[in-house]
Each structure stands twice: as C-alpha cells, then as structure tokens.
Design a protein around this motif. Structure first.
Motif, PDB file in Angstrom:
ATOM      1  N   ILE A 107       8.836  -8.378  -4.815  1.00  0.00           N
ATOM      2  CA  ILE A 107       9.891  -8.094  -6.050  1.00  0.00           C
ATOM      3  C   ILE A 107       9.179  -7.309  -6.559  1.00  0.00           C
ATOM      4  O   ILE A 107       8.831  -7.372  -7.274  1.00  0.00           O
ATOM      5  CB  ILE A 107      10.055  -9.304  -6.458  1.00  0.00           C
ATOM      6  CG1 ILE A 107      10.679 -10.367  -5.807  1.00  0.00           C
ATOM      7  CG2 ILE A 107      11.686  -9.318  -7.332  1.00  0.00           C
ATOM      8  CD1 ILE A 107      11.582 -12.152  -6.275  1.00  0.00           C
ATOM      9  N   VAL A 108      10.260  -6.431  -6.599  1.00  0.00           N
ATOM     10  CA  VAL A 108      10.257  -5.349  -7.890  1.00  0.00           C
ATOM     11  C   VAL A 108      11.303  -5.605  -9.048  1.00  0.00           C
ATOM     12  O   VAL A 108      12.409  -5.777  -8.833  1.00  0.00           O
ATOM     13  CB  VAL A 108      10.814  -3.818  -7.123  1.00  0.00           C
ATOM     14  CG1 VAL A 108      10.820  -2.514  -8.406  1.00  0.00           C
ATOM     15  CG2 VAL A 108      10.254  -3.217  -6.174  1.00  0.00           C
ATOM     16  N   CYS A 109      10.551  -5.818  -9.770  1.00  0.00           N
ATOM     17  CA  CYS A 109      11.882  -6.575 -11.286  1.00  0.00           C
ATOM     18  C   CYS A 109      11.409  -4.532 -12.174  1.00  0.00           C
ATOM     19  O   CYS A 109      10.562  -4.410 -12.275  1.00  0.00           O
ATOM     20  CB  CYS A 109      10.429  -6.443 -12.190  1.00  0.00           C
ATOM     21  SG  CYS A 109      10.139  -8.709 -11.673  1.00  0.00           S
ATOM     22  N   ASP A 110      12.758  -4.260 -12.103  1.00  0.00           N
ATOM     23  CA  ASP A 110      13.072  -3.041 -12.478  1.00  0.00           C
ATOM     24  C   ASP A 110      13.670  -2.761 -13.901  1.00  0.00           C
ATOM     25  O   ASP A 110      14.813  -3.424 -13.951  1.00  0.00           O
ATOM     26  CB  ASP A 110      14.059  -1.866 -11.639  1.00  0.00           C
ATOM     27  CG  ASP A 110      14.077  -0.313 -12.439  1.00  0.00           C
ATOM     28  OD1 ASP A 110      13.397  -0.628 -13.043  1.00  0.00           O
ATOM     29  OD2 ASP A 110      15.327  -0.276 -11.634  1.00  0.00           O
ATOM     30  N   ASP A 158       5.110  -0.567   7.942  1.00  0.00           N
ATOM     31  CA  ASP A 158       5.387   1.313   6.726  1.00  0.00           C
ATOM     32  C   ASP A 158       7.362   0.983   6.845  1.00  0.00           C
ATOM     33  O   ASP A 158       8.179   1.673   7.493  1.00  0.00           O
ATOM     34  CB  ASP A 158       5.225   2.370   7.467  1.00  0.00           C
ATOM     35  CG  ASP A 158       5.076   3.531   6.643  1.00  0.00           C
ATOM     36  OD1 ASP A 158       5.935   3.377   5.874  1.00  0.00           O
ATOM     37  OD2 ASP A 158       4.644   4.600   7.467  1.00  0.00           O
ATOM     38  N   VAL A 159       7.752   0.700   5.604  1.00  0.00           N
ATOM     39  CA  VAL A 159       8.852   0.296   5.370  1.00  0.00           C
ATOM     40  C   VAL A 159       9.885   1.799   5.613  1.00  0.00           C
ATOM     41  O   VAL A 159      11.041   1.930   5.527  1.00  0.00           O
ATOM     42  CB  VAL A 159       9.137   0.220   3.826  1.00  0.00           C
ATOM     43  CG1 VAL A 159      10.502  -0.682   3.079  1.00  0.00           C
ATOM     44  CG2 VAL A 159       8.760  -1.484   3.947  1.00  0.00           C
ATOM     45  N   ALA A 160       8.903   3.258   4.610  1.00  0.00           N
ATOM     46  CA  ALA A 160       9.753   4.353   4.869  1.00  0.00           C
ATOM     47  C   ALA A 160       9.907   4.838   6.329  1.00  0.00           C
ATOM     48  O   ALA A 160      10.874   5.306   6.205  1.00  0.00           O
ATOM     49  CB  ALA A 160       8.690   5.151   4.101  1.00  0.00           C
ATOM     50  N   HIS A 161       9.584   4.220   6.678  1.00  0.00           N
ATOM     51  CA  HIS A 161       9.623   4.679   8.105  1.00  0.00           C
ATOM     52  C   HIS A 161      10.340   3.757   9.790  1.00  0.00           C
ATOM     53  O   HIS A 161      10.369   3.680  10.665  1.00  0.00           O
ATOM     54  CB  HIS A 161       8.500   5.333   9.366  1.00  0.00           C
ATOM     55  CG  HIS A 161       7.852   6.461   8.392  1.00  0.00           C
ATOM     56  ND1 HIS A 161       7.304   6.669   7.160  1.00  0.00           N
ATOM     57  CD2 HIS A 161       8.771   7.895   7.875  1.00  0.00           C
ATOM     58  CE1 HIS A 161       6.593   7.403   6.601  1.00  0.00           C
ATOM     59  NE2 HIS A 161       7.629   8.161   7.089  1.00  0.00           N
ATOM     60  N   ALA A 211      13.008   3.906  -4.218  1.00  0.00           N
ATOM     61  CA  ALA A 211      11.864   4.221  -3.027  1.00  0.00           C
ATOM     62  C   ALA A 211      11.292   3.118  -2.329  1.00  0.00           C
ATOM     63  O   ALA A 211      11.027   3.452  -1.173  1.00  0.00           O
ATOM     64  CB  ALA A 211      11.279   5.252  -3.184  1.00  0.00           C
ATOM     65  N   LEU A 212      10.054   1.878  -2.960  1.00  0.00           N
ATOM     66  CA  LEU A 212       9.478   1.103  -2.523  1.00  0.00           C
ATOM     67  C   LEU A 212      10.092   0.186  -1.267  1.00  0.00           C
ATOM     68  O   LEU A 212      10.085   0.256  -0.148  1.00  0.00           O
ATOM     69  CB  LEU A 212       8.744   0.147  -2.896  1.00  0.00           C
ATOM     70  CG  LEU A 212       7.480   0.572  -3.446  1.00  0.00           C
ATOM     71  CD1 LEU A 212       6.870   2.314  -3.735  1.00  0.00           C
ATOM     72  CD2 LEU A 212       6.557  -0.226  -4.561  1.00  0.00           C
ATOM     73  N   GLN A 231       1.164  -0.956   0.651  1.00  0.00           N
ATOM     74  CA  GLN A 231      -0.164   0.351   0.297  1.00  0.00           C
ATOM     75  C   GLN A 231       1.478   1.198  -0.039  1.00  0.00           C
ATOM     76  O   GLN A 231       1.372   1.122   0.792  1.00  0.00           O
ATOM     77  CB  GLN A 231      -1.536   0.517   1.023  1.00  0.00           C
ATOM     78  CG  GLN A 231      -1.870  -1.411   1.149  1.00  0.00           C
ATOM     79  CD  GLN A 231      -2.741  -1.426   2.799  1.00  0.00           C
ATOM     80  OE1 GLN A 231      -1.922  -1.349   3.734  1.00  0.00           O
ATOM     81  NE2 GLN A 231      -3.879  -0.790   2.234  1.00  0.00           N
ATOM     82  N   VAL A 232       0.530   1.788  -1.202  1.00  0.00           N
ATOM     83  CA  VAL A 232       1.509   2.580  -1.167  1.00  0.00           C
ATOM     84  C   VAL A 232       0.692   4.563  -0.996  1.00  0.00           C
ATOM     85  O   VAL A 232      -0.357   4.249  -1.927  1.00  0.00           O
ATOM     86  CB  VAL A 232       2.032   3.113  -2.331  1.00  0.00           C
ATOM     87  CG1 VAL A 232       3.341   4.550  -3.032  1.00  0.00           C
ATOM     88  CG2 VAL A 232       2.967   1.705  -3.001  1.00  0.00           C
ATOM     89  N   ARG A 233       1.333   4.875  -0.213  1.00  0.00           N
ATOM     90  CA  ARG A 233       0.290   6.309  -0.118  1.00  0.00           C
ATOM     91  C   ARG A 233       1.131   8.008  -0.258  1.00  0.00           C
ATOM     92  O   ARG A 233       1.995   8.284   0.911  1.00  0.00           O
ATOM     93  CB  ARG A 233      -0.851   6.598   0.914  1.00  0.00           C
ATOM     94  CG  ARG A 233      -1.526   5.287   1.192  1.00  0.00           C
ATOM     95  CD  ARG A 233      -2.602   5.793   0.531  1.00  0.00           C
ATOM     96  NE  ARG A 233      -3.685   4.277   0.461  1.00  0.00           N
ATOM     97  CZ  ARG A 233      -3.918   3.444  -0.371  1.00  0.00           C
ATOM     98  NH1 ARG A 233      -2.775   2.930  -1.338  1.00  0.00           N
ATOM     99  NH2 ARG A 233      -4.264   2.727  -0.234  1.00  0.00           N
TER     100      ARG A 233
END
Length: 353
Positions: free
Chosen positions: A182-185, A84-87, A66-67, A12-14
């Motif tokens: 998994i993020v596939c960039d 919340d990975v960002a924090h 960033a995710l 969940q990205v906000r």
C-alpha cells in the motif's frame, strides 16, 4: 529452530524516471521536460515501512503514483511481487491491481460524494470479484470493523463524516482486495493533529495483523520517525539518502538530510535551546532545468568543485546506509569500521574546500 531467512524485497525500484513534457509556441512543440523523478532506486522489504520525505515539489507523490502505474513511467522498472508493473500489458495490470493499493492524501477529494460508504468500500469487490451481494456486504462490514467504523454508517455519504472518519473509509477501500503493498500518500496531511496519531496507529495495527508493506509518503518528519523502519530523503527528483530510521535521525549523513532534520523541533527545551538550525540559502531549482552535477550543489553549505560537474550515485557508505554525495566514498559491507573512518575523513576534507 528459528527461521533465519531474511525478508525478501517485495518492491524493487530501479532507475525510475517520470518526466512531464513541456510544450510551447503556437505549434506546441516539445521544448523540454519537467524531471519530476529522475533516476530513483530503492527496495522495500516485505512487511516493512519505508518513509519517503522531502520538501514540497521534490517528487514524493509522483514516485508513489508511478509505482502503482497511475502514471505511465518514462523509464526504469518497478518490480512488485515479481512483476514489472511499469511494463505490464493493460490486461495483466488489471489482474495485478489487487496486490497494490493506495491511500490518498485528501479523503474528501478521493471519495465519490454520490456513493454511500458501503458502495465506496465495495467498489473494488464489484470490479475484481464475482461475489454475490451478501458475500460483499459481509466483507464490507468486516472491513468497517477493521478500521473502526460502525456498521450503521454503511448507508451514509462521505460529507456526513469527519476528516479522520473519511480517511478510515479510504483505508478500508484500499484493504478490500487483500493487497500486499500500500502506498500511503500523505494520509495524515489533511487531518487535525489529534486525529493524525489515531490514523497512524491504525495503519500500524493493520500492518501487524495483515502483514502489509507500506511506502509512507509524508512531509511530517516526526510522524515518519514514529511509523517508518527506514527513511528515504528526496530532493529535486532524486534520493539523497536512505538509512534506517534511528540512524538517520541520530546522525544524518547527506547535507540536505542534515538541514531537513535540523528543522524538526525537540520537545525537550534544554536540547532545543542548544540545537543549531541549518538555514539553506537560495531557492530550489526548477525540475525543468536542474543544475549540472549534484542537484543540491546550488544550496549545499559543503559544496566543492566536483559537485558542480559530476552527479553522485546513491552508494552504500555504511552498513545499511546509502548516500548520494561526493563527500562519502562507496564502502563494501565487509569494510566495517575502516570504511566509516575513511568516509568521515573525506567528509571533513570536503567541508573545508
């Protein structure tokens, strides 16, 4: 009795923001920011693939990094499997790392040339487990089997492999700790066309076997159509449209998504000869100085006065379809066909202005 419980949102990205500061002058004063990602929000359901597309420089790869907290985010939240990975603190982030992994764009640049395949695939196991050598080697061989690499290659170095094989090594490394996300960039951007399909098919097979959730970042719209369940279209740091794959490719709603998909060639020559290609005028504005209002208003063929002063929110305009455009009013899910008719009329009125 079948379980009718809908899949939960694993990611969940906000309101995600990723700004890079600009320093200038002799004293290196902070004079501005490059707004690479400027208020992005979306969900990824467990077990699905969300495709993220857009032209070069729109912020796709920055969103992916960033995710996973490879960058320290400027603002917003990134909740992955409840955290919340960002924090997160550095200690808790390290414990969270096995849940989320990344497959990088250039396998040659992302693999250490001084390490063997076994060392590369086993490195996450060394960092995050206390397994002995035999147990690690068993896991390494199991991962090599999963991605289609021969055990005899375990002691070879990355330069001894083709591009497709190197990407398989990167995928095996990402799978080492049994991640959920998994993020596939752009994992196929550096590969030959004949190898791209093999790698995408491998990712799909692994997803069905292991229940993985993907964010698949790419500029190859045809390949995204093959692998993604839903597609998010980005432009200049913001999301223009999020729609189910088939609905987006059949009838894009946002003017930018419409122009982007008009560039995808059709294999049927009869259909291709009757298609109208939408050519956008002008250049993409600088993310250091984005336009006021809608960030697409300087190039949009359907722009009107409101677009130049008010930033549109990403709202649901049809069931399952979210668009950031003033040509479409927000619609409640229960509105049904009435909401779609009103959106269509508003779209036509805006196009005439």
């Amino acid at each position: 009795m079948l379980d009718a419980t809908p899949p939960r949102a694993l990611v969940q990205v906000r309101d995600l923001k990723m700004y890079f500061p600009i320093y200038s002058g002799i004293l290196r004063r902070h004079t501005g920011d490059v707004k690479a990602v400027d208020g992005v929000s979306f969900d990824i359901l467990q077990g699905e693939t969300l495709g993220l597309v857009g032209e070069s420089g729109c912020g796709k790869s920055t969103v992916g990094r960033a995710l996973l907290r490879l960058y320290e985010v400027t603002g917003g939240s990134v909740i992955i499997d409840g955290d919340d990975v960002a924090h997160l603190s550095p200690e808790k982030l390290r414990l969270k790392r096995p849940t989320m992994q990344m497959v990088f764009q250039d396998p040659q640049a992302s693999l250490n040339p001084r390490m063997t395949v076994a060392q590369i695939i086993g490195e996450p196991l060394v960092e995050h487990t206390d397994w002995d050598t035999d147990k690690r080697l068993t896991r390494i061989y199991d991962l090599m089997d999963k991605v289609g690499l021969n055990h005899r290659f375990a002691n070879r170095f990355p330069h001894e492999f083709s591009g497709g094989q190197r990407q398989r090594i990167g995928i095996a490394r990402a799978l080492a700790l049994n991640p959920k996300f998994i993020v596939c960039d752009e994992p196929i951007a550096a590969l030959d066309v004949s190898i791209q399909a093999q790698v995408v098919n491998l990712l799909e097979d692994l997803q069905s076997q292991l229940g993985l959730t993907y964010l698949f970042i790419s500029h190859d719209l045809s390949m995204v159509r093959h692998i993604a369940d839903r597609v998010a279209v980005m432009y200049l740091g913001r999301i223009a449209e999020i729609s189910p794959r088939d609905a987006l490719y059949a009838r894009p709603l946002h003017p930018y998504a419409e122009a982007l998909l008009s560039a995808v060639p059709e294999p049927d020559p009869n259909v291709e000869s009757t298609r109208t290609r939408i050519i956008l005028k002008g250049d993409v504005p600088s993310p250091a100085n984005p336009p006021k209002g809608c960030n697409f208003n300087t190039r949009c063929p359907r722009v009107f006065d409101r677009c130049r002063v008010e930033k549109p929110d990403l709202v649901q305009v049809e069931p399952g379809r979210h668009v950031a455009c003033h040509l479409y009013p927000a619609q409640n899910t229960s509105a049904g066909s009435t909401g779609r008719t009103e959106a269509s009329e508003h779209y036509q009125q805006g196009a005439m202005q």
